[in-house]
Design an enzyme around this catalytic site. Structure first.
Site, mmCIF file in Angstrom:
data_model
loop_
_atom_site.group_PDB
_atom_site.id
_atom_site.type_symbol
_atom_site.label_atom_id
_atom_site.label_comp_id
_atom_site.label_asym_id
_atom_site.label_seq_id
_atom_site.Cartn_x
_atom_site.Cartn_y
_atom_site.Cartn_z
ATOM 1 N N CYS A 17 1.002 -0.855 0.007
ATOM 2 C CA CYS A 17 0.023 -0.079 0.069
ATOM 3 C C CYS A 17 1.053 1.219 -0.179
ATOM 4 C CB CYS A 17 -0.809 0.065 1.341
ATOM 5 S SG CYS A 17 -1.989 1.561 1.157
ATOM 6 N N CYS A 43 -0.433 4.242 2.523
ATOM 7 C CA CYS A 43 -0.423 3.905 3.818
ATOM 8 C C CYS A 43 -0.129 2.568 4.290
ATOM 9 C CB CYS A 43 -2.023 4.480 4.657
ATOM 10 S SG CYS A 43 -3.365 4.047 3.615
ATOM 11 N N SER A 44 -1.141 1.653 4.517
ATOM 12 C CA SER A 44 -0.739 0.377 5.076
ATOM 13 C C SER A 44 -1.863 -0.526 4.957
ATOM 14 C CB SER A 44 -0.257 0.405 6.766
ATOM 15 O OG SER A 44 -1.371 1.000 7.148
ATOM 16 N N CYS A 45 -2.563 -0.485 3.946
ATOM 17 C CA CYS A 45 -3.808 -1.145 3.482
ATOM 18 C C CYS A 45 -3.465 -2.587 3.378
ATOM 19 C CB CYS A 45 -4.769 -0.575 2.541
ATOM 20 S SG CYS A 45 -5.431 0.895 2.607
HETATM 21 FE FE FE Z 1 -3.065 1.894 3.128
#
Ligand code: FE
Length: 199
Positions: free
Chosen positions: A107, A110-112
């Site tokens: 991602c 961000c951090s999906c």
């Molecule tokens: Fe994310």
């Protein structure tokens, strides 16, 4: 270090916003902190990488399940009894590794991450370094994970979003023709489902 501080300050700000939102919901009688805690607990209890391992083992042994998984992963999850209701608007896409094509997920924003299938994400997945470099130089990043691909194998990097999550379907290892489904599941690793390990 400054990157770490920045992330830390940002998560403190988010945490304060969540606290005041929960306090407001409690005042309005909409929910309670205890109710929310138990929802989160039950989600996290069922969000385990063993879900991902079982999906891969099923796909390796059941061609019709595999076809459904690659075509409509949300429907395939439902058929395995994996609850994605917290994910109402998220489309899960499973991408298949072959000798010609290797897939890796990230991602960049961000951090999906498909938490329901892989459990909580590792810290390197959330790092700025991984997010930036795996897009620019995936072959080199994979080598640093110990995964050296043949030069002719193409690498596709799938960038997750709030609406789309990805999971990699690794190649079934050679010599496992006689393995039962649970033995196959035991071969799969979390990094294999991210694409930073062969299986
Ligand atoms: Fe994310």
């Amino acid at each position: 270090m400054s990157v770490h501080m920045h992330d830390h300050e940002r998560s403190a700000a988010v945490s304060n916003r969540v606290k005041s939102l929960v306090a407001r919901l409690e005042r309005e009688g909409i929910t309670t902190e205890a109710e929310l805690d138990s929802l989160v607990d039950s989600f996290l209890l069922s969000a385990r990488p063993e879900n991902g391992y079982a999906i891969v083992a099923r796909a390796w042994t059941d061609p019709s399940f595999k076809a459904q998984l690659l075509d409509d992963a949300n429907a395939a999850m439902a058929s395995m009894g994996i609850d994605l209701s917290q994910w109402a608007s998220v489309t899960l896409r499973v991408v298949e590794n072959t000798p010609e094509n290797h897939n890796v997920i990230v991602c960049t924003l961000c951090s999906c991450y498909p938490i329901a299938l892989l459990g909580p994400s590792p810290s390197w997945y959330k790092s700025l370094e991984y997010r930036a470099r795996v897009v620019r130089e995936p072959r080199k990043v994979l080598e640093e994970f110990g995964l050296t691909l043949p030069p002719q194998t193409l690498i596709t990097v799938w960038d997750s979003t709030a609406e789309a999550r990805y999971m990699v379907l690794p190649m079934r290892p050679a010599g496992t023709e006689d393995y039962a489904e649970d033995e196959l599941a035991a071969l799969v690793t979390r990094n294999g489902l991210i694409g930073t390990a062969p299986v």
